[in-house]
Scaffold this active site. Sequence first.
Site, PDB file in Angstrom:
ATOM      1  N   ASP A 142      -2.191   6.596  -5.379  1.00 48.48           N
ATOM      2  CA  ASP A 142      -2.782   5.430  -4.714  1.00 48.48           C
ATOM      3  C   ASP A 142      -1.700   4.473  -4.211  1.00 48.48           C
ATOM      4  OD1 ASP A 142      -4.873   3.907  -3.745  1.00 48.48           O
ATOM      5  OD2 ASP A 142      -5.192   2.837  -5.632  1.00 48.48           O
ATOM      6  N   HIS A 166       0.169   7.204   4.589  1.00 48.11           N
ATOM      7  CA  HIS A 166      -0.297   8.521   4.153  1.00 48.11           C
ATOM      8  C   HIS A 166       0.760   9.587   4.448  1.00 48.11           C
ATOM      9  CE1 HIS A 166      -4.077   6.786   3.155  1.00 48.11           C
ATOM     10  NE2 HIS A 166      -4.460   6.557   4.400  1.00 48.11           N
ATOM     11  N   LEU A 185       4.706  26.870 -10.960  1.00 51.37           N
ATOM     12  CA  LEU A 185       3.799  25.731 -11.111  1.00 51.37           C
ATOM     13  C   LEU A 185       2.452  25.993 -10.431  1.00 51.37           C
ATOM     14  CD1 LEU A 185       3.661  22.505 -11.758  1.00 51.37           C
ATOM     15  CD2 LEU A 185       4.138  22.279  -9.321  1.00 51.37           C
TER      16      LEU A 185
HETATM   17  C1  IPE Z   1      -8.611   7.081  -5.322  1.00 51.28           C
HETATM   18  O1  IPE Z   1      -8.044   6.048  -4.593  1.00 51.28           O
HETATM   19  C2  IPE Z   1      -8.707   8.325  -4.484  1.00 51.28           C
HETATM   20  C3  IPE Z   1      -7.446   8.951  -4.104  1.00 51.28           C
HETATM   21  C4  IPE Z   1      -6.245   8.568  -4.425  1.00 51.28           C
HETATM   22  C5  IPE Z   1      -7.588  10.131  -3.313  1.00 51.28           C
HETATM   23  P1  IPE Z   1      -8.930   4.958  -3.844  1.00 51.28           P
HETATM   24  O2  IPE Z   1      -7.965   4.030  -3.198  1.00 51.28           O
HETATM   25  O3  IPE Z   1      -9.913   5.616  -2.941  1.00 51.28           O
HETATM   26  O4  IPE Z   1      -9.694   4.260  -5.043  1.00 51.28           O
HETATM   27  P2  IPE Z   1     -10.476   2.871  -5.087  1.00 51.28           P
HETATM   28  O5  IPE Z   1     -11.436   2.876  -3.926  1.00 51.28           O
HETATM   29  O6  IPE Z   1      -9.463   1.779  -4.918  1.00 51.28           O
HETATM   30  O7  IPE Z   1     -11.123   2.831  -6.418  1.00 51.28           O
HETATM   31  C1  IPE Z   2      -4.401   6.627  -1.500  1.00 48.24           C
HETATM   32  O1  IPE Z   2      -3.881   5.502  -0.869  1.00 48.24           O
HETATM   33  C2  IPE Z   2      -4.659   7.754  -0.523  1.00 48.24           C
HETATM   34  C3  IPE Z   2      -6.079   8.039  -0.273  1.00 48.24           C
HETATM   35  C4  IPE Z   2      -7.074   7.477  -0.899  1.00 48.24           C
HETATM   36  C5  IPE Z   2      -6.376   9.024   0.735  1.00 48.24           C
HETATM   37  P1  IPE Z   2      -4.830   4.376  -0.263  1.00 48.24           P
HETATM   38  O2  IPE Z   2      -5.084   4.691   1.167  1.00 48.24           O
HETATM   39  O3  IPE Z   2      -6.018   4.185  -1.107  1.00 48.24           O
HETATM   40  O4  IPE Z   2      -3.866   3.115  -0.363  1.00 48.24           O
HETATM   41  P2  IPE Z   2      -4.318   1.615  -0.688  1.00 48.24           P
HETATM   42  O5  IPE Z   2      -4.979   1.643  -2.018  1.00 48.24           O
HETATM   43  O6  IPE Z   2      -5.208   1.179   0.404  1.00 48.24           O
HETATM   44  O7  IPE Z   2      -3.016   0.886  -0.718  1.00 48.24           O
HETATM   45 MG    MG Z   3      -6.381   2.965  -2.700  1.00 49.34          MG
END
Ligand code: IPE
Ligand code: IPE
Ligand code: MG
Length: 257
Positions: A25, A42, A136
């Site tokens: 995240d 990303h 792995l």
């Molecule tokens: C969780 O992250 C999903 C992934 C990392 C793929 P999110 O950014 O979607 O989670 P929330 O919405 O903050 O809980």
């Molecule tokens: C996690 O990073 C990746 C996915 C959920 C695909 P985020 O896109 O949720 O990044 P933040 O949380 O907005 O910083």
């Molecule tokens: Mg996120």
Amino acid sequence: MSDTYPDNGTSPAAKVPRHVAIIMDGNGRWAERRQMLRIAGHKAGVDAVRRVVEVAGKRGIEVLTLFAFSSENWRRPKKEVGLLMDLFMVALEREVKRLNKNNVRLRIIGHIEGFSEKLQKRIHRAQALTADNTGLTLVVAANYGGRWDIAQAAKQLARRVEAGEIRADDIDAEMMNACMCLHDLPEPDLFIRSGGEMRISNFLLWQLAYCEMYFTDILWPDFNEGVIDDALASFAKRQRRFGRTGKQVIEGENNDA
Ligand code: IPE
Ligand code: IPE
Ligand code: MG
């Protein structure tokens, strides 16, 4: 079921987790802090995946599960979802060759049928190409949700009841477990979430029952060897009790007889 829990409290060799599961995240915030578009975060996240896969192999981790796209991530702006799908396509094609060269076995878990035909084909091809690799095991959770996983397992068991193969009364946690994603791999030992949030966000709800949790503020694109090593050091210091007392774990007793 309690007999199947790993005994990391007693064996020094078990101080390295066999299975690490990560919520990657913080990509969006990483990009926004740099006045960049979220998709740039990303993309930088894919580089972090490459680094972490390499370190996991070096540290003797057997299974690495990465949360790439949740069943709730469809709720994001259409444009971001579309760009994420494009990135997934490109990364699958480009990274799979490298993974294969490094003897990594790739597996995708989640509701794959929710993706485009083209992406589904690429997923199946990538899994087939790396299926016999012995290094792995890299599990990528895509269109995955912990509640979806539990529901699909319940559906499998309900079908067997309908077919008269089992009775509803036969169903127990072990039988349920056999229908869940990852049932054929060691249970996750260490959970890591980057990006500072302290929640599970519908990741592996069933499988994390006795997993050790580790949270870090580091945003996923900044994730590196040092962060993994901090998490591994924290894990190595913990005593996993699986319901027993600390004394039992030290003395290696299985019950109080
Ligand atoms: C969780 O992250 C999903 C992934 C990392 C793929 P999110 O950014 O979607 O989670 P929330 O919405 O903050 O809980
Ligand atoms: C996690 O990073 C990746 C996915 C959920 C695909 P985020 O896109 O949720 O990044 P933040 O949380 O907005 O910083
Ligand atoms: Mg996120």
